[in-house]
Design an enzyme around this catalytic site. Structure first.
Site, PDB file in Angstrom:
ATOM      1  N   ASP A 139       4.661  -2.866  -3.600  1.00 31.53           N
ATOM      2  CA  ASP A 139       5.123  -4.235  -3.814  1.00 31.53           C
ATOM      3  C   ASP A 139       4.405  -4.842  -5.018  1.00 31.53           C
ATOM      4  OD1 ASP A 139       6.005  -7.062  -3.083  1.00 31.53           O
ATOM      5  OD2 ASP A 139       6.689  -5.986  -1.305  1.00 31.53           O
ATOM      6  N   ASP A 177      -6.496 -14.177   6.571  1.00 32.61           N
ATOM      7  CA  ASP A 177      -5.794 -13.463   7.632  1.00 32.61           C
ATOM      8  C   ASP A 177      -5.698 -11.963   7.386  1.00 32.61           C
ATOM      9  OD1 ASP A 177      -5.391 -15.934   8.817  1.00 32.61           O
ATOM     10  OD2 ASP A 177      -3.408 -16.201   7.932  1.00 32.61           O
ATOM     11  N   ASP A 227      -2.993   0.195  -8.774  1.00 35.66           N
ATOM     12  CA  ASP A 227      -2.024  -0.523  -9.589  1.00 35.66           C
ATOM     13  C   ASP A 227      -1.238   0.477 -10.430  1.00 35.66           C
ATOM     14  OD1 ASP A 227      -1.679  -3.563 -11.029  1.00 35.66           O
ATOM     15  OD2 ASP A 227      -1.183  -1.826 -12.257  1.00 35.66           O
ATOM     16  N   HIS A 277       4.527 -11.841  -3.101  1.00 39.01           N
ATOM     17  CA  HIS A 277       5.427 -11.164  -2.162  1.00 39.01           C
ATOM     18  C   HIS A 277       4.726 -10.104  -1.327  1.00 39.01           C
ATOM     19  CE1 HIS A 277       8.809  -8.483  -0.964  1.00 39.01           C
ATOM     20  NE2 HIS A 277       9.494  -9.605  -0.918  1.00 39.01           N
ATOM     21  N   ASN A 300      -9.727 -15.693  16.260  1.00 43.59           N
ATOM     22  CA  ASN A 300      -8.560 -15.385  15.416  1.00 43.59           C
ATOM     23  C   ASN A 300      -7.304 -16.090  15.910  1.00 43.59           C
ATOM     24  OD1 ASN A 300      -9.917 -13.789  13.564  1.00 43.59           O
ATOM     25  ND2 ASN A 300      -9.534 -11.898  14.686  1.00 43.59           N
ATOM     26  N   ASN A 332      19.834  -8.186  -0.019  1.00 45.12           N
ATOM     27  CA  ASN A 332      20.189  -9.581   0.264  1.00 45.12           C
ATOM     28  C   ASN A 332      21.424 -10.037  -0.488  1.00 45.12           C
ATOM     29  OD1 ASN A 332      17.828  -9.663   1.739  1.00 45.12           O
ATOM     30  ND2 ASN A 332      16.660 -10.681   0.149  1.00 45.12           N
ATOM     31  N   SER A 369      13.414  -8.283   3.303  1.00 44.48           N
ATOM     32  CA  SER A 369      12.023  -7.862   3.064  1.00 44.48           C
ATOM     33  C   SER A 369      11.178  -8.061   4.312  1.00 44.48           C
ATOM     34  CB  SER A 369      11.405  -8.672   1.926  1.00 44.48           C
ATOM     35  OG  SER A 369      11.707  -8.137   0.676  1.00 44.48           O
TER      36      SER A 369
END
Length: 445
Positions: free
Chosen positions: A62, A71, A81, A95, A112, A194, A258
């Site tokens: 991604d 989180d 990368d 994203h 949590n 989509n 996604s």
């Protein structure tokens, strides 16, 4: 060949339908947790008593994953990368971080109890960055190299929340990478797209790939979710909260295949953690066999709009499902793939060859594109319109993958049971039963 993706706030707002923006104050993290209707709908507390995805690595191919998000701390591996330099844990677009949070977010604060929690909060995320900025070109060789890297670095599930645009096709290097993953016992999950069209985009349409569409919190198909022969599963993809360190409050609201893809990848991680001896094909078999059409009457699996049904993580772990053959029920990519596929989803003698696609590989992030809004500024208005058959234009491609030779065709599922004490998800009227109730479907066995 790469093509530049158009990514604008205006386009995103149009994509998401009715979304009211107000001047409400910034939301608290507890409010963020409260908006995660998927956790209640799926009874995840009961599921997490069985497994939380321990010992499984999920590769997120991604825009990078920001491992500093509260989180996600401790869940994100170094990664790599593939954009020509940079850090896989830098996420300018936002994203990839969102997808990672839906898979392995663990929340923060006392116990949590605040913030994002994914369906597999103890799985590890391997971030593989194939996009730097929102206007960058996508290249097949970048994500293909990332898929190979994921396999070689221990990923058991690969999440591809990206999709070819209408008429695009996956070039040889991408096909070879998918074949490589399948040959090395890795579950590959990809977004159907989509476009609101009637064909599944590649790479989701490739043989053996778990192709995923999106549904809302009533179990109805999202109107922009691609449909067509070869769709495997549908999962929650409407009004989905996810982590986004590019926002001042750290979260955003998304619609798209996604997000649904990330949830299926998380469920695959849960199955791999609980049943480590199962092959990738047998894991996919459990996901398929445990899915349900819920209150959609008269459908027969596989259905062009719902595939084998709506993902049900709890049942994927608890149903008495024979392991079945070791091979992938969705078919297998040939390692000698060239310009056209030599295999298709399904291995029956009547399997058709894939349709050829127009040239050019136009990869897009398949939704879950952040609707960049402050969570406290959101009035959730849930898209409730049911799918009007054939809605949306058909692209010139998408393939015509055949259906698995196993599991056997399932019968229409019974209506969902009444709400069994689950909290009513945001935007869902109390008089509606929880469509994600975890009753066993009729499997025709």
């Amino acid at each position: 060949m790469g093509a530049k993706r158009v990514w604008s706030t205006t386009g995103v707002v149009a994509l998401t339908g009715a979304l009211l923006l107000t001047s409400a104050p910034t939301a608290s993290a507890d409010y963020v947790r409260d908006q995660q209707w998927v956790l209640d709908a799926y009874k995840m507390d009961a599921t997490w008593a069985l497994t939380q995805g321990e010992g499984v690595t999920v590769a997120v191919v991604d825009s990078g994953v920001d491992g500093s998000h509260p989180d996600l701390t401790g869940q994100v591996l170094q990664g790599k990368d593939f954009t020509g330099g940079g850090n896989a844990q830098e996420d300018v677009a936002g994203h990839g971080t969102g997808m990672a949070s839906l898979i392995a977010g663990h929340g923060h604060g006392a116990g949590n109890n605040a913030g994002m929690v994914g369906l597999a909060p103890k799985a590890k995320i391997l971030p593989l960055r194939v996009l730097q900025n929102k206007d960058d070109n996508f290249e097949d060789d970048a994500w293909a190299e990332a898929v190979r890297y994921a396999v070689d670095h221990g990923a058991k599930v690969i999440n591809l929340s990206l999709s070819g645009g209408r008429g695009s096709r996956t070039l040889t290097n991408g096909r070879e990478a998918i074949a490589y993953a399948q040959a090395h016992d890795v579950v590959v999950v990809a977004a159907a797209g989509n476009d609101g069209g009637v064909s599944i985009n590649e790479p989701a349409a490739l043989p053996g790939v778990v192709s995923v569409g999106a549904v809302d919190n009533e179990g109805n198909l999202w109107d922009k979710s691609n449909t067509g022969e070869g769709l495997t599963l549908v999962a929650p993809g409407v009004e989905i909260v996810s982590a986004n360190t590019n926002r001042s409050d750290g979260y955003s609201l998304d619609n798209g295949t996604s997000d649904a893809t990330a949830y299926v990848s998380a469920a695959a991680a849960l199955v791999r953690a609980k049943y480590p001896d199962l092959t990738a094909g047998q894991v996919i078999n459990r996901l398929i066999k445990s899915a349900s059409f819920l209150d959609h009457k008269g459908l027969k699996a596989p259905d062009d709009e719902y595939g084998y049904g709506i993902l049900r993580p709890n049942k994927a772990l608890t149903m008495n499902i024979p392991a079945g053959p070791k091979k992938n029920p969705l078919g297998q990519m040939s390692s000698s793939s060239s310009t056209s596929s030599q295999s298709s989803k399904g291995t029956g003698s009547s399997a058709k060859a894939k349709k050829r696609f127009s040239s050019g590989s136009f990869l897009v992030l398949a939704g879950g594109i952040a609707v960049v809004v402050v969570i406290g500024a959101i009035a959730f208005v849930v898209i409730r319109s049911r799918r009007n058959g054939g809605n949306g234009g058909s692209g010139p491609g998408g393939g015509s993958p055949q259906h698995p030779t196993y599991p056997p065709a399932q019968q229409p599922y019974p209506n969902s049971a009444p709400n069994q004490g689950y909290p009513t998800p945001p935007g869902q009227s109390p008089q509606h039963p929880n469509p994600y109730a975890q009753q066993p479907p009729h499997q025709g066995q």
